[in-house]
Every structure is written in C-alpha cells, then in structure tokens.
Design a protein around this motif. Structure first.
Motif, PDB file in Angstrom:
ATOM      1  N   LYS A 155       0.849  -1.208   0.000  1.00 14.17           N
ATOM      2  CA  LYS A 155       0.000   0.000   0.000  1.00 14.17           C
ATOM      3  C   LYS A 155       0.876   1.246   0.000  1.00 14.17           C
ATOM      4  CE  LYS A 155      -4.257  -1.422   2.341  1.00 14.17           C
ATOM      5  NZ  LYS A 155      -4.915  -1.506   3.632  1.00 14.17           N
ATOM      6  N   LYS A 156       1.944   1.213   0.797  1.00 13.80           N
ATOM      7  CA  LYS A 156       2.852   2.370   0.861  1.00 13.80           C
ATOM      8  C   LYS A 156       3.500   2.624  -0.496  1.00 13.80           C
ATOM      9  CE  LYS A 156       4.335   2.518   5.686  1.00 13.80           C
ATOM     10  NZ  LYS A 156       5.495   2.364   6.577  1.00 13.80           N
ATOM     11  N   GLU A 157       3.954   1.545  -1.124  1.00 10.13           N
ATOM     12  CA  GLU A 157       4.616   1.681  -2.431  1.00 10.13           C
ATOM     13  C   GLU A 157       3.625   2.232  -3.473  1.00 10.13           C
ATOM     14  OE1 GLU A 157       7.514   1.811  -3.517  1.00 10.13           O
ATOM     15  OE2 GLU A 157       7.147   1.659  -5.674  1.00 10.13           O
ATOM     16  N   ALA A 158       2.384   1.727  -3.433  1.00  8.80           N
ATOM     17  CA  ALA A 158       1.363   2.219  -4.374  1.00  8.80           C
ATOM     18  C   ALA A 158       1.109   3.706  -4.126  1.00  8.80           C
ATOM     19  CB  ALA A 158       0.073   1.419  -4.218  1.00  8.80           C
ATOM     20  N   ALA A 159       1.041   4.088  -2.871  1.00 15.34           N
ATOM     21  CA  ALA A 159       0.797   5.505  -2.539  1.00 15.34           C
ATOM     22  C   ALA A 159       1.935   6.379  -3.062  1.00 15.34           C
ATOM     23  CB  ALA A 159       0.633   5.671  -1.030  1.00 15.34           C
ATOM     24  N   ARG A 160       3.167   5.890  -2.921  1.00 18.39           N
ATOM     25  CA  ARG A 160       4.327   6.639  -3.441  1.00 18.39           C
ATOM     26  C   ARG A 160       4.201   6.829  -4.954  1.00 18.39           C
ATOM     27  NH1 ARG A 160       7.493   2.975  -0.608  1.00 18.39           N
ATOM     28  NH2 ARG A 160       8.062   3.783   1.440  1.00 18.39           N
ATOM     29  N   ARG A 161       3.803   5.743  -5.635  1.00 14.74           N
ATOM     30  CA  ARG A 161       3.704   5.824  -7.103  1.00 14.74           C
ATOM     31  C   ARG A 161       2.600   6.780  -7.530  1.00 14.74           C
ATOM     32  NH1 ARG A 161       4.574  -0.263  -9.633  1.00 14.74           N
ATOM     33  NH2 ARG A 161       6.325  -0.825  -8.309  1.00 14.74           N
ATOM     34  N   ILE A 162       1.490   6.791  -6.785  1.00 19.08           N
ATOM     35  CA  ILE A 162       0.374   7.691  -7.153  1.00 19.08           C
ATOM     36  C   ILE A 162       0.774   9.135  -6.852  1.00 19.08           C
ATOM     37  CG2 ILE A 162      -2.055   8.260  -6.721  1.00 19.08           C
ATOM     38  CD1 ILE A 162      -2.477   5.245  -6.116  1.00 19.08           C
ATOM     39  N   HIS A 163       1.564   9.313  -5.793  1.00 20.75           N
ATOM     40  CA  HIS A 163       2.070  10.661  -5.498  1.00 20.75           C
ATOM     41  C   HIS A 163       2.964  11.137  -6.651  1.00 20.75           C
ATOM     42  CE1 HIS A 163       4.551  13.759  -3.479  1.00 20.75           C
ATOM     43  NE2 HIS A 163       3.389  14.073  -2.974  1.00 20.75           N
ATOM     44  N   ASN A 181      -9.575  -8.654   9.825  1.00 23.06           N
ATOM     45  CA  ASN A 181     -10.800  -8.280  10.535  1.00 23.06           C
ATOM     46  C   ASN A 181     -10.839  -6.787  10.853  1.00 23.06           C
ATOM     47  OD1 ASN A 181      -8.860  -8.338  12.407  1.00 23.06           O
ATOM     48  ND2 ASN A 181      -9.717 -10.026  13.625  1.00 23.06           N
ATOM     49  N   GLU A 182      -9.973  -6.053  10.140  1.00 21.84           N
ATOM     50  CA  GLU A 182     -10.000  -4.600  10.257  1.00 21.84           C
ATOM     51  C   GLU A 182     -10.093  -4.004   8.852  1.00 21.84           C
ATOM     52  OE1 GLU A 182      -6.193  -4.089  12.214  1.00 21.84           O
ATOM     53  OE2 GLU A 182      -7.293  -3.289  13.938  1.00 21.84           O
ATOM     54  N   ALA A 183     -10.649  -2.800   8.767  1.00 24.00           N
ATOM     55  CA  ALA A 183     -10.571  -2.042   7.511  1.00 24.00           C
ATOM     56  C   ALA A 183      -9.508  -0.983   7.740  1.00 24.00           C
ATOM     57  CB  ALA A 183     -11.919  -1.405   7.182  1.00 24.00           C
ATOM     58  N   VAL A 184      -8.419  -1.069   6.967  1.00 21.94           N
ATOM     59  CA  VAL A 184      -7.266  -0.200   7.206  1.00 21.94           C
ATOM     60  C   VAL A 184      -7.036   0.704   6.000  1.00 21.94           C
ATOM     61  CG1 VAL A 184      -4.824  -0.107   7.834  1.00 21.94           C
ATOM     62  CG2 VAL A 184      -6.220  -2.070   8.542  1.00 21.94           C
ATOM     63  N   ASP A 185      -7.188   2.002   6.213  1.00 17.08           N
ATOM     64  CA  ASP A 185      -6.912   2.984   5.158  1.00 17.08           C
ATOM     65  C   ASP A 185      -5.521   3.565   5.386  1.00 17.08           C
ATOM     66  OD1 ASP A 185      -9.569   2.535   4.535  1.00 17.08           O
ATOM     67  OD2 ASP A 185     -10.269   4.467   5.269  1.00 17.08           O
ATOM     68  N   LEU A 186      -4.832   3.889   4.300  1.00 15.80           N
ATOM     69  CA  LEU A 186      -3.496   4.502   4.408  1.00 15.80           C
ATOM     70  C   LEU A 186      -3.532   5.899   3.803  1.00 15.80           C
ATOM     71  CD1 LEU A 186      -0.389   4.473   4.836  1.00 15.80           C
ATOM     72  CD2 LEU A 186      -0.211   3.517   2.534  1.00 15.80           C
ATOM     73  N   LEU A 187      -3.062   6.892   4.566  1.00 14.23           N
ATOM     74  CA  LEU A 187      -2.915   8.263   4.057  1.00 14.23           C
ATOM     75  C   LEU A 187      -1.438   8.554   3.824  1.00 14.23           C
ATOM     76  CD1 LEU A 187      -3.882  11.252   3.544  1.00 14.23           C
ATOM     77  CD2 LEU A 187      -3.609  11.612   6.001  1.00 14.23           C
ATOM     78  N   PHE A 188      -1.119   9.100   2.648  1.00 13.74           N
ATOM     79  CA  PHE A 188       0.257   9.533   2.352  1.00 13.74           C
ATOM     80  C   PHE A 188       0.197  10.953   1.811  1.00 13.74           C
ATOM     81  CE2 PHE A 188       3.962   9.413  -0.763  1.00 13.74           C
ATOM     82  CZ  PHE A 188       4.923   9.601   0.222  1.00 13.74           C
ATOM     83  N   ALA A 191       5.118  12.997   2.322  1.00 14.74           N
ATOM     84  CA  ALA A 191       6.206  12.947   3.297  1.00 14.74           C
ATOM     85  C   ALA A 191       5.965  11.840   4.325  1.00 14.74           C
ATOM     86  CB  ALA A 191       6.344  14.284   4.008  1.00 14.74           C
ATOM     87  N   ASP A 192       4.754  11.826   4.900  1.00 12.62           N
ATOM     88  CA  ASP A 192       4.458  10.884   5.993  1.00 12.62           C
ATOM     89  C   ASP A 192       3.329   9.933   5.632  1.00 12.62           C
ATOM     90  OD1 ASP A 192       6.293  12.255   7.732  1.00 12.62           O
ATOM     91  OD2 ASP A 192       4.787  13.856   7.814  1.00 12.62           O
ATOM     92  N   PHE A 193       3.405   8.757   6.247  1.00 12.15           N
ATOM     93  CA  PHE A 193       2.335   7.757   6.104  1.00 12.15           C
ATOM     94  C   PHE A 193       1.558   7.690   7.408  1.00 12.15           C
ATOM     95  CE2 PHE A 193       5.629   6.230   3.205  1.00 12.15           C
ATOM     96  CZ  PHE A 193       4.887   5.984   2.063  1.00 12.15           C
ATOM     97  N   GLU A 194       0.229   7.506   7.299  1.00 12.15           N
ATOM     98  CA  GLU A 194      -0.556   7.257   8.510  1.00 12.15           C
ATOM     99  C   GLU A 194      -1.616   6.203   8.185  1.00 12.15           C
ATOM    100  OE1 GLU A 194      -2.917   9.718  12.009  1.00 12.15           O
ATOM    101  OE2 GLU A 194      -1.877  10.816  10.427  1.00 12.15           O
ATOM    102  N   PHE A 195      -1.678   5.177   9.020  1.00 17.30           N
ATOM    103  CA  PHE A 195      -2.706   4.143   8.842  1.00 17.30           C
ATOM    104  C   PHE A 195      -3.895   4.454   9.752  1.00 17.30           C
ATOM    105  CE2 PHE A 195       0.981   1.780   7.280  1.00 17.30           C
ATOM    106  CZ  PHE A 195       0.438   1.132   6.168  1.00 17.30           C
ATOM    107  N   PHE A 196      -5.106   4.301   9.234  1.00 19.58           N
ATOM    108  CA  PHE A 196      -6.334   4.464  10.021  1.00 19.58           C
ATOM    109  C   PHE A 196      -7.061   3.124   9.974  1.00 19.58           C
ATOM    110  CE2 PHE A 196      -5.269   8.586   8.311  1.00 19.58           C
ATOM    111  CZ  PHE A 196      -5.487   9.452   9.387  1.00 19.58           C
ATOM    112  N   SER A 197      -7.331   2.568  11.144  1.00 22.46           N
ATOM    113  CA  SER A 197      -7.978   1.260  11.102  1.00 22.46           C
ATOM    114  C   SER A 197      -9.206   1.207  12.005  1.00 22.46           C
ATOM    115  CB  SER A 197      -6.943   0.192  11.444  1.00 22.46           C
ATOM    116  OG  SER A 197      -7.144  -0.302  12.708  1.00 22.46           O
TER     117      SER A 197
END
Ligand SMILES: Nc1ncnc2c1ncn2[C@@H]1O[C@H](COP(=O)(O)OP(=O)(O)O)[C@@H](O)[C@H]1O
Ligand SMILES: Cc1ncc(COP(=O)(O)O)c(N)n1
Length: 232
Positions: A155-163, A181-188, A191-197
C-alpha cells in the motif's frame, strides 16, 4: 454556508453516485451541488444500464455552478470516458479550484465498468495532477500503479507511485482487504504515512461506501482554510 460540488454519475438505487454524495454533503452541513456525468440504472442486484452524458453537457453544468454560485470544494466520482475527464480537468483549471477530491471510480461492486479502460491514462495525465486528495480502493490503486497490493508495504509503495503521478494526498482505502478483521486505510501526503484502522463490519452491503467517504472529505475540506503550504 460552504458549497460543495459533486461531478459524478446518478445511481437510481440511491446508494452510490451523486445521490450518496448529496446526502453526505447535507449530513455534514454544506450546500450540495451536482454536475451529472452519466445516468445509471442500478439496484441492489447490480447495474442494469449506463448512459453517459455528452461532455458538453457536463461542461455546461460545471460552468453554470462555477460562474454564479461558487465552489468551495469539489469531488469527482464516475467520469466514464476520456472526453468527460478532459472536460472536467479544463474546468478545474479555468476556475483555479484547489480543493479537489478525486474518487477514481472504475468498476461497481457488482462488476460493471463505470470507466472505460482507455480512459485510465486520461485520468492519470489530466486529473491526478490537479487533485488535492485521491481516494482509490485497492483494485483502483492497482490499476493506477500497475502493481498488486497484498501487504501494508505494498500500500505504501502504491501511494508513493500515485504521489509521483501528481496527486498531493493519497488515501488507499482498505474496504477490499477482506482477509483481515479490520478495515485499514493509508494516508500519504508525500512525506508521511498514517494508517487508520477500524474493526471490519461483517456485511456485503458496502455499495456506496467509497462515494460517501470521498464526499465526506470534500464536505470537510469545503469548511477549512488550506494553510499548510506543504500540502498545496
Ligand atoms: N466492511 C467494512 N467495515 C468497516 N469499514 C469499511 C468496510 N468496508 C469499507 N470500509 C471503509 O469504507 C471506506 C470506503 O472504502 P472501500 O469500500 O474500500 O471503497 P470503495 O467503495 O471505493 O470500494 C474506507 O474508509 C474503508 O475503510
Ligand atoms: C453512479 C455510480 N457511481 C459510483 C459507484 C461506485 O460505488 P460502489 O463501488 O460502492 O459500487 C456506483 N456504483 N455508481
């Protein structure tokens, strides 16, 4: 009252598309406006019909709203073809709108295509560079990046590529990650990554979750001043 515009398709079933967007805008107390890109016949069983608008019809709706009422933030949803994407991108530039949320809608949960395959490059070339936030789900992030996503690192790598394609803030949504058993969103933010679950709700009734999510971001953006230059 702040004003938010959705540029998206109509879902006759009322769960996704402009119907979900306008209901979300109303819930979050912003004035909702719409520019229709397509009419779809949909219900809980799937998509029975897709009828795109002429690009000119989309352009006129955006022009009418932009030159008179004004737009504090906007989102795009189903755009269907390259001509509509290019028209929307031109209008965003013409009005110099900066609070732009792109939900890169590609395929309905039932499997019906809501974006022509050949329009993916138009989305990447014309719309991504203009967006403040993009909210792909996992399959959409895979199409945009041409990689498969299995792990948080993917997910992090995909976010970097979309950035790298020009989007300023990327949220990769975790609704399709059904093996956890969690829904985990990633914000990039570049500069920084943050996971929301959150704990995953066990249900098949997720039609319209992505539309509602991006409309909520749009409504909240309409109410704030973008002061952090790093994000602009
Ligand atoms: N079963 C679920 N339980 C809890 N949250 C969910 C569930 N499915 C999706 N979400 C959340 O809803 C939002 C929309 O995600 P998703 O369903 O992946 O989008 P899309 O409708 O574009 O496929 C995200 O914040 C995601 O984490
Ligand atoms: C008009 C329209 N816009 C967007 C979606 C995507 O929603 P979902 O991925 O939740 O089916 C949809 N089904 N219909």
């Amino acid at each position: 009252m702040e004003k938010a515009l959705t540029i998206a398709g109509s879902d006759s079933g009322g769960g996704a598309g402009i119907q979900a967007d306008l209901k979300t805008f109303q819930e979050l107390k912003v004035f909702g406006m719409s520019a229709l890109t397509a009419v779809t016949a949909q219900n809980t069983l799937g998509v029975q019909g897709v009828f795109p608008m002429e690009a000119e019809v989309v352009a006129e709706q955006i022009q009418s709203v932009g030159e008179d009422i004004g737009v504090d933030a906007l989102k795009t949803g189903m755009l269907f073809n390259a001509e509509i994407i290019e028209t929307v991108a031109e209008k965003i530039k013409r009005f110099a709108w900066d609070k732009v949320v792109v939900d890169p809608v590609m395929i309905a949960k039932g499997g019906a295509p809501l974006l022509q395959q050949e329009a993916v490059s138009a989305l990447k070339n014309h719309l991504l560079p203009l967006c403040f936030v993009i909210t792909p789900n996992i399959p959409e992030a895979e199409v945009l990046t041409r990689m498969t996503i299995h792990s948080p690192d993917d997910k992090k790598e995909a976010a970097r590529r979309i950035h790298a394609l020009g989007a300023k803030n990327i949220v990769i949504k975790g609704g399709h990650d059904v093996n956890t058993n969690e829904a985990v969103d990633l914000l990039f933010n570049g500069a920084d990554f943050e996971f929301f679950s959150v704990p995953r709700i066990e249900t098949k009734n997720t039609h319209g979750t992505g539309c509602t999510f991006s409309a909520a971001i749009t409504a909240q953006l309409a109410k704030v001043y973008l002061y952090m230059t790093r994000y602009l």
